[in-house]
Design an enzyme around this catalytic site. Structure first.
Site, PDB file in Angstrom:
ATOM      1  N   GLU A  97      39.534  37.894  55.456  1.00 20.32           N
ATOM      2  CA  GLU A  97      38.774  37.744  54.207  1.00 20.32           C
ATOM      3  C   GLU A  97      39.388  38.637  53.131  1.00 20.32           C
ATOM      4  O   GLU A  97      39.958  39.684  53.436  1.00 20.32           O
ATOM      5  CB  GLU A  97      37.313  38.113  54.525  1.00 20.32           C
ATOM      6  N   ASP A  98      39.285  38.221  51.869  1.00 22.01           N
ATOM      7  CA  ASP A  98      39.835  39.056  50.798  1.00 22.01           C
ATOM      8  C   ASP A  98      38.966  40.294  50.579  1.00 22.01           C
ATOM      9  O   ASP A  98      39.456  41.415  50.550  1.00 22.01           O
ATOM     10  CB  ASP A  98      40.006  38.255  49.481  1.00 22.01           C
ATOM     11  N   ASP A 101      31.671  41.937  49.938  1.00 22.84           N
ATOM     12  CA  ASP A 101      30.823  42.484  48.873  1.00 22.84           C
ATOM     13  C   ASP A 101      29.408  42.650  49.433  1.00 22.84           C
ATOM     14  O   ASP A 101      29.099  43.648  50.065  1.00 22.84           O
ATOM     15  CB  ASP A 101      30.902  41.525  47.680  1.00 22.84           C
ATOM     16  N   PHE A 150      34.344  45.103  39.947  1.00 20.89           N
ATOM     17  CA  PHE A 150      34.864  43.754  40.170  1.00 20.89           C
ATOM     18  C   PHE A 150      36.382  43.806  40.070  1.00 20.89           C
ATOM     19  O   PHE A 150      36.934  44.356  39.122  1.00 20.89           O
ATOM     20  CB  PHE A 150      34.300  42.784  39.124  1.00 20.89           C
ATOM     21  N   ARG A 163      44.535  35.063  40.236  1.00 21.12           N
ATOM     22  CA  ARG A 163      44.914  35.256  41.652  1.00 21.12           C
ATOM     23  C   ARG A 163      46.379  35.659  41.782  1.00 21.12           C
ATOM     24  O   ARG A 163      46.783  36.268  42.762  1.00 21.12           O
ATOM     25  CB  ARG A 163      44.709  33.957  42.445  1.00 21.12           C
TER      26      ARG A 163
HETATM   27  P1  IMP Z   1      29.898  38.392  49.639  1.00 15.05           P
HETATM   28  O1  IMP Z   1      29.406  37.156  50.319  1.00 15.05           O
HETATM   29  O2  IMP Z   1      28.904  38.924  48.663  1.00 15.05           O
HETATM   30  O3  IMP Z   1      30.347  39.466  50.632  1.00 15.05           O
HETATM   31  O4  IMP Z   1      31.124  38.000  48.733  1.00 15.05           O
HETATM   32  C1  IMP Z   1      32.301  37.660  49.278  1.00 15.05           C
HETATM   33  C2  IMP Z   1      33.129  36.769  48.375  1.00 15.05           C
HETATM   34  O5  IMP Z   1      32.859  36.972  46.992  1.00 15.05           O
HETATM   35  C3  IMP Z   1      34.578  37.107  48.571  1.00 15.05           C
HETATM   36  O6  IMP Z   1      35.174  36.283  49.522  1.00 15.05           O
HETATM   37  C4  IMP Z   1      35.184  36.900  47.192  1.00 15.05           C
HETATM   38  O7  IMP Z   1      35.665  35.572  47.076  1.00 15.05           O
HETATM   39  C5  IMP Z   1      34.033  37.098  46.231  1.00 15.05           C
HETATM   40  N1  IMP Z   1      34.087  38.444  45.623  1.00 15.05           N
HETATM   41  C6  IMP Z   1      33.312  39.520  45.898  1.00 15.05           C
HETATM   42  N2  IMP Z   1      33.633  40.583  45.155  1.00 15.05           N
HETATM   43  C7  IMP Z   1      34.679  40.189  44.376  1.00 15.05           C
HETATM   44  C8  IMP Z   1      35.490  40.868  43.401  1.00 15.05           C
HETATM   45  O8  IMP Z   1      35.343  42.065  43.087  1.00 15.05           O
HETATM   46  N3  IMP Z   1      36.467  40.112  42.850  1.00 15.05           N
HETATM   47  C9  IMP Z   1      36.693  38.798  43.160  1.00 15.05           C
HETATM   48  N4  IMP Z   1      35.967  38.144  44.073  1.00 15.05           N
HETATM   49  C10 IMP Z   1      34.964  38.826  44.675  1.00 15.05           C
HETATM   50 MG    MG Z   2      36.383  34.237  45.159  1.00 11.82          MG
END
Ligand code: IMP
Ligand code: MG
Length: 175
Positions: A97-98, A101, A150, A163
């Protein structure tokens, strides 16, 4: 977007060193085995490409597509929009995963993949925002822990853009 400025948070050189170290750690853990590496689209694609080249055991490469974000806010609603092309039953799976959050995307994916009976299921993420996690998660491999800012670049987007930036950049509200 004119209300924000971009500042380098982690340079391409620093990312490359850390990703290489993660690849070595992963290779050691799975020594003598083979791995099914699953990248979470789209954000992980650059991290995934670098990470698998730092892993020196045989790897199968798969992708799964999800969406959950709109703008700079997590919607909390996760859905699969592109599924795996192989069966993962009995395989050692590493989910790539990137960024983690709130944790809702990875939590949903872990639950979705666990019922397909892999031999093991671990997570590697480039970035984690521990202060933003809303779910208790055990993340096996983390590139960097950051605060709530962010970030864009190295695969991460803001509404589909940025990206392609080689460095990880932080979006800062202009004073
Ligand atoms: P989560 O489900 O809240 O953990 O969010 C995960 C997804 O949200 C990641 O796979 C990203 O694609 C996107 N995301 C969360 N934070 C960022 C950020 O700071 N920049 C860009 N994408 C983010
Ligand atoms: Mg994203």
């Amino acid at each position: 977007m004119e209300d924000y400025s971009m500042q380098t948070l982690i340079s391409a050189e620093v990312i490359a060193k850390r990703v290489h170290a993660l690849g070595q750690e992963i290779s050691q853990h799975y020594q003598g085995r083979k791995l099914c590496v699953i990248g979470v689209l789209k954000g992980s694609f650059i991290f995934m490409a670098d990470l698998i080249r730092a892993i020196d055991i045989p790897c199968e490469v798969e992708f799964i597509g999800v969406s959950s974000y709109e703008g700079m806010q997590s919607t909390g609603h996760v859905r699969i929009n592109y599924d795996l092309s192989v069966d993962i039953e009995g395989k050692d799976v590493l989910l790539v995963e990137d960024i983690i959050d709130t944790g809702s995307t990875i939590d949903y994916l872990l639950k979705t993949l666990q019922v397909r009976n892999p031999a093991s299921l671990k997570i590697a993420c480039l970035l984690s925002k521990p202060e933003a996690h809303q779910i208790t998660l055990l993340i096996d491999y983390v590139g960097f822990e950051i605060s709530r800012e962010f970030v864009i670049g190295y695969g991460l987007d803001l509404d589909g853009l940025y990206r392609n930036l080689p460095d990880l950049k932080q979006m800062l509200p202009k004073a």
